[in-house]
Design a protein around this motif. Structure first.
Motif, PDB file in Angstrom:
ATOM      1  N   PHE A  75      86.352  48.557  58.505  1.00  0.00           N
ATOM      2  CA  PHE A  75      85.042  48.224  57.943  1.00  0.00           C
ATOM      3  C   PHE A  75      84.504  47.049  58.750  1.00  0.00           C
ATOM      4  O   PHE A  75      85.216  46.046  58.921  1.00  0.00           O
ATOM      5  CB  PHE A  75      85.157  47.803  56.478  1.00  0.00           C
ATOM      6  CG  PHE A  75      85.526  48.928  55.547  1.00  0.00           C
ATOM      7  CD1 PHE A  75      84.576  49.843  55.125  1.00  0.00           C
ATOM      8  CD2 PHE A  75      86.828  49.066  55.079  1.00  0.00           C
ATOM      9  CE1 PHE A  75      84.906  50.865  54.245  1.00  0.00           C
ATOM     10  CE2 PHE A  75      87.169  50.094  54.208  1.00  0.00           C
ATOM     11  CZ  PHE A  75      86.204  51.000  53.794  1.00  0.00           C
ATOM     12  N   TRP A  76      83.271  47.147  59.227  1.00  0.00           N
ATOM     13  CA  TRP A  76      82.760  46.098  60.109  1.00  0.00           C
ATOM     14  C   TRP A  76      81.259  45.905  59.938  1.00  0.00           C
ATOM     15  O   TRP A  76      80.575  46.736  59.352  1.00  0.00           O
ATOM     16  CB  TRP A  76      83.075  46.432  61.574  1.00  0.00           C
ATOM     17  CG  TRP A  76      82.478  47.730  62.042  1.00  0.00           C
ATOM     18  CD1 TRP A  76      82.901  48.983  61.710  1.00  0.00           C
ATOM     19  CD2 TRP A  76      81.344  47.899  62.896  1.00  0.00           C
ATOM     20  NE1 TRP A  76      82.109  49.931  62.308  1.00  0.00           N
ATOM     21  CE2 TRP A  76      81.142  49.300  63.058  1.00  0.00           C
ATOM     22  CE3 TRP A  76      80.488  47.025  63.564  1.00  0.00           C
ATOM     23  CZ2 TRP A  76      80.112  49.820  63.837  1.00  0.00           C
ATOM     24  CZ3 TRP A  76      79.466  47.550  64.347  1.00  0.00           C
ATOM     25  CH2 TRP A  76      79.289  48.935  64.479  1.00  0.00           C
ATOM     26  N   ALA A  77      80.778  44.772  60.472  1.00  0.00           N
ATOM     27  CA  ALA A  77      79.342  44.503  60.502  1.00  0.00           C
ATOM     28  C   ALA A  77      78.959  44.179  61.939  1.00  0.00           C
ATOM     29  O   ALA A  77      79.752  43.597  62.688  1.00  0.00           O
ATOM     30  CB  ALA A  77      78.999  43.326  59.600  1.00  0.00           C
ATOM     31  N   LEU A 130      78.912  48.284  58.014  1.00  0.00           N
ATOM     32  CA  LEU A 130      78.339  47.766  56.768  1.00  0.00           C
ATOM     33  C   LEU A 130      77.279  46.710  57.035  1.00  0.00           C
ATOM     34  O   LEU A 130      77.259  46.092  58.100  1.00  0.00           O
ATOM     35  CB  LEU A 130      79.445  47.157  55.896  1.00  0.00           C
ATOM     36  CG  LEU A 130      80.609  48.084  55.523  1.00  0.00           C
ATOM     37  CD1 LEU A 130      81.639  47.315  54.707  1.00  0.00           C
ATOM     38  CD2 LEU A 130      80.114  49.293  54.732  1.00  0.00           C
ATOM     39  N   SER A 131      76.432  46.509  56.056  1.00  0.00           N
ATOM     40  CA  SER A 131      75.371  45.512  56.192  1.00  0.00           C
ATOM     41  C   SER A 131      75.616  44.335  55.250  1.00  0.00           C
ATOM     42  O   SER A 131      75.742  44.500  54.033  1.00  0.00           O
ATOM     43  CB  SER A 131      74.021  46.180  55.866  1.00  0.00           C
ATOM     44  OG  SER A 131      73.099  45.215  55.422  1.00  0.00           O
ATOM     45  N   ASN A 155      74.796  43.427  51.141  1.00  0.00           N
ATOM     46  CA  ASN A 155      75.991  43.028  50.387  1.00  0.00           C
ATOM     47  C   ASN A 155      77.067  44.117  50.369  1.00  0.00           C
ATOM     48  O   ASN A 155      77.880  44.196  49.442  1.00  0.00           O
ATOM     49  CB  ASN A 155      75.597  42.650  48.951  1.00  0.00           C
ATOM     50  CG  ASN A 155      76.458  41.506  48.423  1.00  0.00           C
ATOM     51  OD1 ASN A 155      76.849  40.614  49.181  1.00  0.00           O
ATOM     52  ND2 ASN A 155      76.761  41.548  47.135  1.00  0.00           N
ATOM     53  N   GLU A 156      77.063  44.943  51.401  1.00  0.00           N
ATOM     54  CA  GLU A 156      77.979  46.092  51.412  1.00  0.00           C
ATOM     55  C   GLU A 156      79.447  45.700  51.608  1.00  0.00           C
ATOM     56  O   GLU A 156      80.333  46.514  51.366  1.00  0.00           O
ATOM     57  CB  GLU A 156      77.548  47.092  52.496  1.00  0.00           C
ATOM     58  CG  GLU A 156      76.257  47.819  52.123  1.00  0.00           C
ATOM     59  CD  GLU A 156      75.771  48.749  53.240  1.00  0.00           C
ATOM     60  OE1 GLU A 156      74.878  49.564  52.964  1.00  0.00           O
ATOM     61  OE2 GLU A 156      76.273  48.647  54.379  1.00  0.00           O
ATOM     62  N   HIS A 157      79.677  44.437  52.051  1.00  0.00           N
ATOM     63  CA  HIS A 157      81.078  43.990  52.183  1.00  0.00           C
ATOM     64  C   HIS A 157      81.708  43.766  50.803  1.00  0.00           C
ATOM     65  O   HIS A 157      82.906  43.510  50.713  1.00  0.00           O
ATOM     66  CB  HIS A 157      81.179  42.739  53.050  1.00  0.00           C
ATOM     67  CG  HIS A 157      80.298  41.612  52.611  1.00  0.00           C
ATOM     68  ND1 HIS A 157      78.929  41.700  52.580  1.00  0.00           N
ATOM     69  CD2 HIS A 157      80.600  40.378  52.170  1.00  0.00           C
ATOM     70  CE1 HIS A 157      78.424  40.558  52.142  1.00  0.00           C
ATOM     71  NE2 HIS A 157      79.418  39.733  51.887  1.00  0.00           N
ATOM     72  N   ILE A 200      84.868  41.266  55.603  1.00  0.00           N
ATOM     73  CA  ILE A 200      85.132  42.138  56.737  1.00  0.00           C
ATOM     74  C   ILE A 200      85.356  41.275  57.972  1.00  0.00           C
ATOM     75  O   ILE A 200      84.820  40.163  58.024  1.00  0.00           O
ATOM     76  CB  ILE A 200      83.988  43.155  56.966  1.00  0.00           C
ATOM     77  CG1 ILE A 200      82.628  42.496  56.816  1.00  0.00           C
ATOM     78  CG2 ILE A 200      84.127  44.298  55.982  1.00  0.00           C
ATOM     79  CD1 ILE A 200      81.464  43.440  57.057  1.00  0.00           C
ATOM     80  N   PRO A 201      86.165  41.723  58.937  1.00  0.00           N
ATOM     81  CA  PRO A 201      86.758  43.038  59.014  1.00  0.00           C
ATOM     82  C   PRO A 201      87.777  43.305  57.906  1.00  0.00           C
ATOM     83  O   PRO A 201      88.471  42.394  57.461  1.00  0.00           O
ATOM     84  CB  PRO A 201      87.492  43.020  60.363  1.00  0.00           C
ATOM     85  CG  PRO A 201      87.853  41.585  60.566  1.00  0.00           C
ATOM     86  CD  PRO A 201      86.652  40.849  60.025  1.00  0.00           C
TER      87      PRO A 201
END
Lengths: 215, 215
Positions: free
Chosen positions: A8-10, A36-37, A41-43, A57-58
């Protein structure tokens, strides 16, 4: 090959980017991943929280192994994939010391740069220059055309480059003041692992506002 | 044996204490060392700056090798002294992942605890509890009488214990709320390496002001 991995990353997050460079260098392309954004707030999404209760994230998973601190994940990959791709941790004990030192020092630098950029935390101008001059001197010591710890690209570069890349993006890093840092930046930028993991949002928009002004 | 080693340290500094525990566990007693005072600004002394231009402690030197990030120093010692003293980094790849993860996570926890204690940085009460509950749950998962990553003492414990030790010292860590953390604290406190490296200033004065109140 890397299908049993999940990241999972931004986009542009230095800790995420580190792990992505390390995966590329280790020829671990094709891992499952989710972009993710932070803005959305997707983390804090349930699928992240399920693996990483801290909601950061990661978040990285390899089979049943979870490693979500970026430095830990980069170090972790060196053992199971030792003979694959780039050797990012040298065999020599004294070189290991140098790589470990610069790697953890990069983590400290990242926090400082982040504080300045995103939290408007006041770091005096002189102190900012001090940090950068120190890294300039590390590269000077290694000689022209070198990486951070010598002639070979290592985990120290994996950890440091994403921090450094923020400077030309958010301001100006003056070539007359930091000739080796800028030369290093231009060199590492062209590395396939770095190109492959270049933040997609940075591709769309070439430069940010000059938050850092003229450094 | 450890006469070619030099450590600059301050009493009670978690990063310094980590390195000191690791040295004890690796049977590297007898290293040269200098106890410095932050209050007197001795970490900016010329002999420190000569080795560590950032003027920070720990500053650690082994022969010509300089490592002054605490996590880097702890990791570094594992290779040249692999077969000596306690094996702080397990051989199993999945256990390595866990040790690395907790180690770097402890570094993040340390910064948070420090911010609260010394910089009066506001971390909401709920968030403080969240952090501690997480570590309580890590220990719960490992079962009674275990260390952070399993039945063996590891680098994760080396990195984490000095952070944890601040809590009972600066406040109250309620046993009803964090039974495993307190059990763990009482167990590790008695370890010879921890006793040998216990902060001398803590010996003189048993408890600080209750900055953290009742956690």
């Amino acid at each position: 090959m890397a299908e049993d991995m999940l990241l999972f990353w931004a986009s542009g997050s230095p800790p995420c980017w580190r792990v992505m460079i390390a995966l590329e260098e280790k020829n671990l392309q094709g891992y499952k991943n989710k972009h993710l954004s932070y803005e959305k707030n997707e983390h804090k999404n349930p699928d992240v929280l399920q693996i990483n209760p801290r909601g950061q994230i990661p978040t990285f998973k390899h089979g049943d192994v979870v490693v979500n601190e970026s430095i830990a994940a980069c170090l972790y990959l060196q053992n199971p994939f030792k003979s694959q791709g780039t050797q990012l941790m040298p065999d020599s004990v004294s070189q290991q010391a140098l790589v470990l030192q610069r790697m953890l020092e990069a983590e400290a630098l990242q926090k400082k740069i982040y504080d300045v950029l995103f939290y408007e935390y006041y770091v005096p101008e002189a102190e900012r220059h001090e940090s950068l001059k120190l890294w300039e001197s590390y590269l000077q010591q290694m000689g022209k055309g070198s990486y951070l710890t010598g002639k070979d690209f290592s985990l120290a570069d994996v950890a440091m480059f994403p921090d450094l890349a923020y400077l030309p993006r958010f301001g100006t890093l003056r070539k007359e003041r930091y000739p080796r840092l800028m030369e290093y930046y231009e060199m590492v930028k062209e590395r396939p692992s770095v190109k492959a993991s270049w933040p997609p949002t940075w591709r769309e928009k070439e430069k940010e506002q000059d938050t850092l002004k003229d450094l």
